[in-house]
Design a protein around this motif. Structure first.
Motif, mmCIF file in Angstrom:
data_model
loop_
_atom_site.group_PDB
_atom_site.id
_atom_site.type_symbol
_atom_site.label_atom_id
_atom_site.label_comp_id
_atom_site.label_asym_id
_atom_site.label_seq_id
_atom_site.Cartn_x
_atom_site.Cartn_y
_atom_site.Cartn_z
ATOM 1 N N TYR A 1 0.834 -1.204 0.000
ATOM 2 C CA TYR A 1 0.000 0.000 0.000
ATOM 3 C C TYR A 1 0.870 1.256 0.000
ATOM 4 C CZ TYR A 1 -3.176 3.609 1.686
ATOM 5 O OH TYR A 1 -3.890 4.774 1.831
ATOM 6 N N SER A 2 1.878 1.278 0.862
ATOM 7 C CA SER A 2 2.732 2.466 0.984
ATOM 8 C C SER A 2 3.501 2.724 -0.311
ATOM 9 C CB SER A 2 3.709 2.290 2.144
ATOM 10 O OG SER A 2 3.007 2.127 3.364
ATOM 11 N N ARG A 3 3.951 1.642 -0.964
ATOM 12 C CA ARG A 3 4.730 1.818 -2.200
ATOM 13 C C ARG A 3 3.882 2.450 -3.293
ATOM 14 N NH1 ARG A 3 6.087 -1.656 -6.616
ATOM 15 N NH2 ARG A 3 5.003 -3.409 -5.654
ATOM 16 N N PHE A 4 2.675 1.946 -3.476
ATOM 17 C CA PHE A 4 1.839 2.495 -4.542
ATOM 18 C C PHE A 4 1.164 3.800 -4.123
ATOM 19 C CE2 PHE A 4 2.198 -1.838 -6.183
ATOM 20 C CZ PHE A 4 2.473 -1.564 -7.514
ATOM 21 N N ARG A 5 1.062 4.047 -2.834
ATOM 22 C CA ARG A 5 0.595 5.357 -2.392
ATOM 23 C C ARG A 5 1.611 6.420 -2.790
ATOM 24 N NH1 ARG A 5 -3.055 8.249 -2.398
ATOM 25 N NH2 ARG A 5 -4.361 6.655 -1.418
ATOM 26 N N GLU A 6 2.893 6.092 -2.636
ATOM 27 C CA GLU A 6 3.945 7.019 -3.063
ATOM 28 C C GLU A 6 3.920 7.208 -4.577
ATOM 29 O OE1 GLU A 6 8.816 7.554 -2.703
ATOM 30 O OE2 GLU A 6 7.794 5.856 -1.752
ATOM 31 N N GLU A 7 3.690 6.113 -5.324
ATOM 32 C CA GLU A 7 3.590 6.217 -6.780
ATOM 33 C C GLU A 7 2.408 7.100 -7.177
ATOM 34 O OE1 GLU A 7 5.362 5.151 -9.340
ATOM 35 O OE2 GLU A 7 6.924 4.276 -8.082
ATOM 36 N N ALA A 8 1.309 6.962 -6.454
ATOM 37 C CA ALA A 8 0.126 7.776 -6.754
ATOM 38 C C ALA A 8 0.410 9.256 -6.519
ATOM 39 C CB ALA A 8 -1.050 7.318 -5.892
ATOM 40 N N LEU A 9 1.125 9.553 -5.440
ATOM 41 C CA LEU A 9 1.469 10.947 -5.148
ATOM 42 C C LEU A 9 2.411 11.510 -6.205
ATOM 43 C CD1 LEU A 9 1.948 10.758 -1.266
ATOM 44 C CD2 LEU A 9 0.014 11.729 -2.522
ATOM 45 N N LEU A 10 3.381 10.690 -6.647
ATOM 46 C CA LEU A 10 4.303 11.140 -7.690
ATOM 47 C C LEU A 10 3.569 11.371 -9.006
ATOM 48 C CD1 LEU A 10 7.448 8.882 -7.053
ATOM 49 C CD2 LEU A 10 7.256 11.346 -6.685
ATOM 50 N N LEU A 11 2.638 10.473 -9.328
ATOM 51 C CA LEU A 11 1.863 10.625 -10.559
ATOM 52 C C LEU A 11 1.031 11.900 -10.516
ATOM 53 C CD1 LEU A 11 1.020 9.341 -13.252
ATOM 54 C CD2 LEU A 11 -0.807 8.156 -12.022
ATOM 55 N N LYS A 12 0.423 12.162 -9.372
ATOM 56 C CA LYS A 12 -0.360 13.386 -9.219
ATOM 57 C C LYS A 12 0.536 14.615 -9.293
ATOM 58 C CE LYS A 12 -3.728 15.581 -6.149
ATOM 59 N NZ LYS A 12 -4.470 15.466 -4.862
ATOM 60 N N TYR A 13 1.738 14.503 -8.709
ATOM 61 C CA TYR A 13 2.693 15.619 -8.732
ATOM 62 C C TYR A 13 3.130 15.925 -10.162
ATOM 63 C CZ TYR A 13 7.143 18.059 -8.041
ATOM 64 O OH TYR A 13 8.176 18.956 -8.104
ATOM 65 N N ARG A 14 3.442 14.871 -10.931
ATOM 66 C CA ARG A 14 3.871 15.091 -12.319
ATOM 67 C C ARG A 14 2.735 15.682 -13.150
ATOM 68 N NH1 ARG A 14 5.738 9.540 -11.743
ATOM 69 N NH2 ARG A 14 7.918 9.508 -11.069
ATOM 70 N N SER A 15 1.531 15.189 -12.937
ATOM 71 C CA SER A 15 0.387 15.723 -13.675
ATOM 72 C C SER A 15 0.161 17.192 -13.338
ATOM 73 C CB SER A 15 -0.875 14.917 -13.349
ATOM 74 O OG SER A 15 -0.719 13.560 -13.710
ATOM 75 N N THR A 16 0.354 17.531 -12.062
ATOM 76 C CA THR A 16 0.195 18.922 -11.645
ATOM 77 C C THR A 16 1.263 19.806 -12.271
ATOM 78 O OG1 THR A 16 -0.737 18.175 -9.531
ATOM 79 C CG2 THR A 16 0.013 20.455 -9.656
ATOM 80 N N LEU A 17 2.500 19.296 -12.338
ATOM 81 C CA LEU A 17 3.575 20.061 -12.972
ATOM 82 C C LEU A 17 3.289 20.287 -14.456
ATOM 83 C CD1 LEU A 17 6.967 18.730 -11.531
ATOM 84 C CD2 LEU A 17 5.854 20.912 -11.102
ATOM 85 N N ASP A 18 2.804 19.244 -15.129
ATOM 86 C CA ASP A 18 2.468 19.384 -16.548
ATOM 87 C C ASP A 18 1.378 20.435 -16.748
ATOM 88 O OD1 ASP A 18 4.310 17.461 -17.193
ATOM 89 O OD2 ASP A 18 2.852 15.821 -17.294
ATOM 90 N N GLU A 19 0.376 20.401 -15.877
ATOM 91 C CA GLU A 19 -0.708 21.375 -15.981
ATOM 92 C C GLU A 19 -0.209 22.784 -15.681
ATOM 93 O OE1 GLU A 19 -4.614 22.904 -16.462
ATOM 94 O OE2 GLU A 19 -3.546 21.110 -17.159
ATOM 95 N N LEU A 20 0.682 22.905 -14.688
ATOM 96 C CA LEU A 20 1.242 24.213 -14.348
ATOM 97 C C LEU A 20 2.058 24.769 -15.506
ATOM 98 C CD1 LEU A 20 1.839 26.470 -12.320
ATOM 99 C CD2 LEU A 20 3.746 25.090 -11.461
ATOM 100 N N GLU A 21 2.872 23.913 -16.132
ATOM 101 C CA GLU A 21 3.670 24.357 -17.268
ATOM 102 C C GLU A 21 2.775 24.801 -18.417
ATOM 103 O OE1 GLU A 21 7.713 22.813 -19.408
ATOM 104 O OE2 GLU A 21 6.114 21.355 -19.183
ATOM 105 N N ARG A 22 1.686 24.055 -18.646
ATOM 106 C CA ARG A 22 0.755 24.421 -19.712
ATOM 107 C C ARG A 22 0.118 25.781 -19.437
ATOM 108 N NH1 ARG A 22 -4.513 24.448 -20.882
ATOM 109 N NH2 ARG A 22 -5.054 23.849 -18.755
#
Length: 266
Positions: A219-240
């Motif tokens: 759970y903890s491993r994929f929770r971290e992956e989920a946070l990273l995925l959300k972080y990258r998506s947020t960065l992409d949206e911010l750059e756009r």
């Protein structure tokens, strides 16, 4: 080559192939020469919009004639300044690169290898593996399941309290209170069942025999992956959004000001 300004709106895979930073021989060229001209010629729009055809052509021709003369007059200074800037960058960046090579024990070929490895990695990583996406979805459902369980428990406790706290009065008031408690319990239980079914469906797809506990290793491993995925998506949206804002400022002839013009309309 994609211009340095527009290049940051492209994904990383495109940038490492076509951004000027990664193309040998581009130097300080940003590839946005046309944009510099357009930025200046955009000022003609306001003065020529309602002009006659003759005066419109005259204004455009005069603008670019003066543009050519101004650039030609400043050409020697332009070349001299950029030559000095290039010499200074070569001196400072070479020294910094030497320190980095010594500190990290790297050779010049390592930088080329790093670029090739990133290229290869991004080629192989077109998108997140389906199993990882399902696992991320699964832990989100587990979080939702815990929330639904809590809501159901609270609804049952509230229903039990309503039986005790109902004051003696009209039968209609008692019936209304009991009906509201029943609806809340039924709604919470229905949501809990739906989430349970979704969790079970994902467990079948992922081949999970025993449900993951919140806080467990998986759970903890994929929770971290989920946070990273959300972080990258947020960065992409911010750059756009940043690039979109820069384009809007450019259209308003406010490039470099960092703010919009505000007009009061009466």
């Amino acid at each position: 080559m994609v211009g340095a300004f527009h290049g940051h709106a492209h994904n990383r895979r495109c940038q490492i192939d076509w951004h000027p930073m990664y193309i040998e021989g581009t130097g300080h060229t940003e590839g946005e020469g046309c944009e510099h001209i357009f930025s200046s010629s955009n000022e003609l729009a306001r003065s020529t919009r309602h002009a006659t055809t003759f005066h419109r052509h005259q204004s455009i021709e005069q603008h670019f004639a003066f543009w050519d003369e101004d650039k030609y007059a400043a050409l020697s200074v332009f070349i001299q300044n950029h030559y000095r800037e290039a010499q200074e960058d070569i001196r400072t960046l070479t020294a910094e690169l030497s320190v980095i090579r010594e500190t990290l024990n790297l050779a010049d070929t390592d930088f080329i290898r790093f670029h090739a490895q990133e290229h290869e990695y991004l080629d192989a990583l077109k998108q997140t593996p389906v199993k990882d996406l399902l696992s991320i979805r699964y832990i989100n459902v587990l979080d939702e399941l815990a929330e639904r369980q809590s809501e159901w428990n609270q609804a049952r406790e509230a229903a039990n309290r309503s039986l005790v706290e109902i004051h003696v009065g009209s039968l209609s008031d008692m019936h209304l209170a009991l009906n509201q408690a029943r609806v809340r319990v039924d709604t919470a239980y229905s949501k809990l069942q739906n989430t349970e079914q979704l969790a079970g469906h994902l467990e079948v797809q992922l081949g999970i025999d025993k449900r993951w506990e919140i806080g467990s290793e998986c759970y903890s491993r994929f929770r971290e992956e989920a946070l990273l995925l959300k972080y990258r998506s947020t960065l992409d949206e911010l750059e756009r959004l940043v690039v979109m804002r820069l384009f809007e400022l450019s259209k308003l002839s406010l490039s470099g000001t960092g703010k919009y013009a505000v007009f009061d309309v009466f």
